[in-house]
Scaffold this motif. Structure first.
Motif, PDB file in Angstrom:
ATOM      1  N   GLY A 109       0.547  -1.200  -0.044  1.00  9.67           N
ATOM      2  CA  GLY A 109      -0.113   0.161  -0.020  1.00  9.67           C
ATOM      3  C   GLY A 109       0.732   1.227   0.029  1.00  9.67           C
ATOM      4  N   LEU A 110       1.936   1.231   0.651  1.00 10.73           N
ATOM      5  CA  LEU A 110       3.044   2.219   0.646  1.00 10.73           C
ATOM      6  C   LEU A 110       3.442   2.700  -0.674  1.00 10.73           C
ATOM      7  CD1 LEU A 110       4.574   4.498   2.340  1.00 10.73           C
ATOM      8  CD2 LEU A 110       6.061   2.726   2.803  1.00 10.73           C
ATOM      9  N   TYR A 111       3.771   1.494  -1.454  1.00 12.78           N
ATOM     10  CA  TYR A 111       4.357   1.702  -2.699  1.00 12.78           C
ATOM     11  C   TYR A 111       3.459   2.293  -3.610  1.00 12.78           C
ATOM     12  CZ  TYR A 111       8.859  -0.372  -1.891  1.00 12.78           C
ATOM     13  OH  TYR A 111      10.003  -0.921  -1.101  1.00 12.78           O
ATOM     14  N   ALA A 112       2.137   1.617  -3.578  1.00 14.92           N
ATOM     15  CA  ALA A 112       1.160   2.130  -4.311  1.00 14.92           C
ATOM     16  C   ALA A 112       0.737   3.604  -4.097  1.00 14.92           C
ATOM     17  CB  ALA A 112      -0.341   1.223  -4.148  1.00 14.92           C
ATOM     18  N   THR A 113       0.805   3.999  -2.839  1.00 11.35           N
ATOM     19  CA  THR A 113       0.546   5.611  -2.574  1.00 11.35           C
ATOM     20  C   THR A 113       1.509   6.262  -2.994  1.00 11.35           C
ATOM     21  OG1 THR A 113      -0.475   4.685  -0.371  1.00 11.35           O
ATOM     22  CG2 THR A 113      -0.017   6.975  -0.468  1.00 11.35           C
ATOM     23  N   PHE A 114       2.707   5.803  -3.032  1.00  5.98           N
ATOM     24  CA  PHE A 114       4.071   6.589  -3.859  1.00  5.98           C
ATOM     25  C   PHE A 114       3.582   6.899  -5.239  1.00  5.98           C
ATOM     26  CE2 PHE A 114       7.951   6.571  -5.937  1.00  5.98           C
ATOM     27  CZ  PHE A 114       8.541   7.751  -5.327  1.00  5.98           C
ATOM     28  N   VAL A 115       3.176   5.624  -5.875  1.00  7.60           N
ATOM     29  CA  VAL A 115       2.912   5.925  -7.264  1.00  7.60           C
ATOM     30  C   VAL A 115       1.652   6.951  -7.366  1.00  7.60           C
ATOM     31  CG1 VAL A 115       1.674   4.829  -9.369  1.00  7.60           C
ATOM     32  CG2 VAL A 115       3.449   3.587  -7.900  1.00  7.60           C
ATOM     33  N   VAL A 116       0.689   7.033  -6.521  1.00 10.18           N
ATOM     34  CA  VAL A 116      -0.611   8.044  -6.694  1.00 10.18           C
ATOM     35  C   VAL A 116       0.161   9.370  -6.373  1.00 10.18           C
ATOM     36  CG1 VAL A 116      -2.562   8.632  -5.192  1.00 10.18           C
ATOM     37  CG2 VAL A 116      -2.065   6.120  -5.952  1.00 10.18           C
TER      38      VAL A 116
END
Length: 164
Positions: A109-116
């Motif tokens: 989720g942290l990596y996905a949030t970084f992408v967001v």
């Protein structure tokens, strides 16, 4: 384009997000169960608590509680899902599986949030669903496949032990 450091809360959020990315990545890529793993793991947890707390004070994208905030709620649940098995490991026989699953989802989720956070600042708003949501879903899909590969042997071993 919205600046990364428009408010003090954004600066705190960004700083601790960087720390969470560093510590979370280190924990994922290095040996588990060591003193360093535990120390950096708790550093990850503390930095994520700050990141998630400050996330609820940032409303640049929608001006109200939006999809990014729901992602933060999911990350809170994943973080708790990775912590409770450690806290209750004497009572939960499969604590390691649940710990790895919860923390794996949290880091994903942290990596996905970084992408967001990266894409919605780089591309026009009309491409939000394709660039921001689409690419973050790809990150989550890749993470789900990696977690499945990592955790399936534990599930199979537990089932074979249970059958004996």
């Amino acid at each position: 384009m919205i600046g990364l450091t428009t408010t003090p809360i954004s600066l705190i959020h960004l700083s601790f997000a960087g720390l969470a990315l560093f510590t979370g990545t280190w924990v994922v890529l290095n040996p588990k169960g060591t003193r360093r793993h535990r120390w950096l793991g708790y550093s990850y947890v503390v930095s994520m608590v700050v990141v998630l707390t400050t996330a609820f004070g940032i409303y640049h994208l929608f001006g109200r509680f939006g999809i990014v905030h729901w992602g933060a709620v999911g990350c809170c649940l994943a973080l708790l899902g990775g912590l409770w098995p450690v806290w209750l490991r004497r009572r939960v026989s499969s604590w390691l599986f649940w710990h790895q699953l919860g923390m794996g989802v949290s880091v994903s989720g942290l990596y996905a949030t970084f992408v967001v956070e990266s894409t919605y600042r780089l591309f026009p708003a009309r491409y939000f669903w394709l660039t921001t949501v689409g690419t973050s879903m790809l990150v989550l899909l890749a993470a789900a496949l990696l977690l499945y590969r990592q955790l399936t042997p534990q599930l199979l071993t537990r089932r074979s032990v249970a059958k004996q």
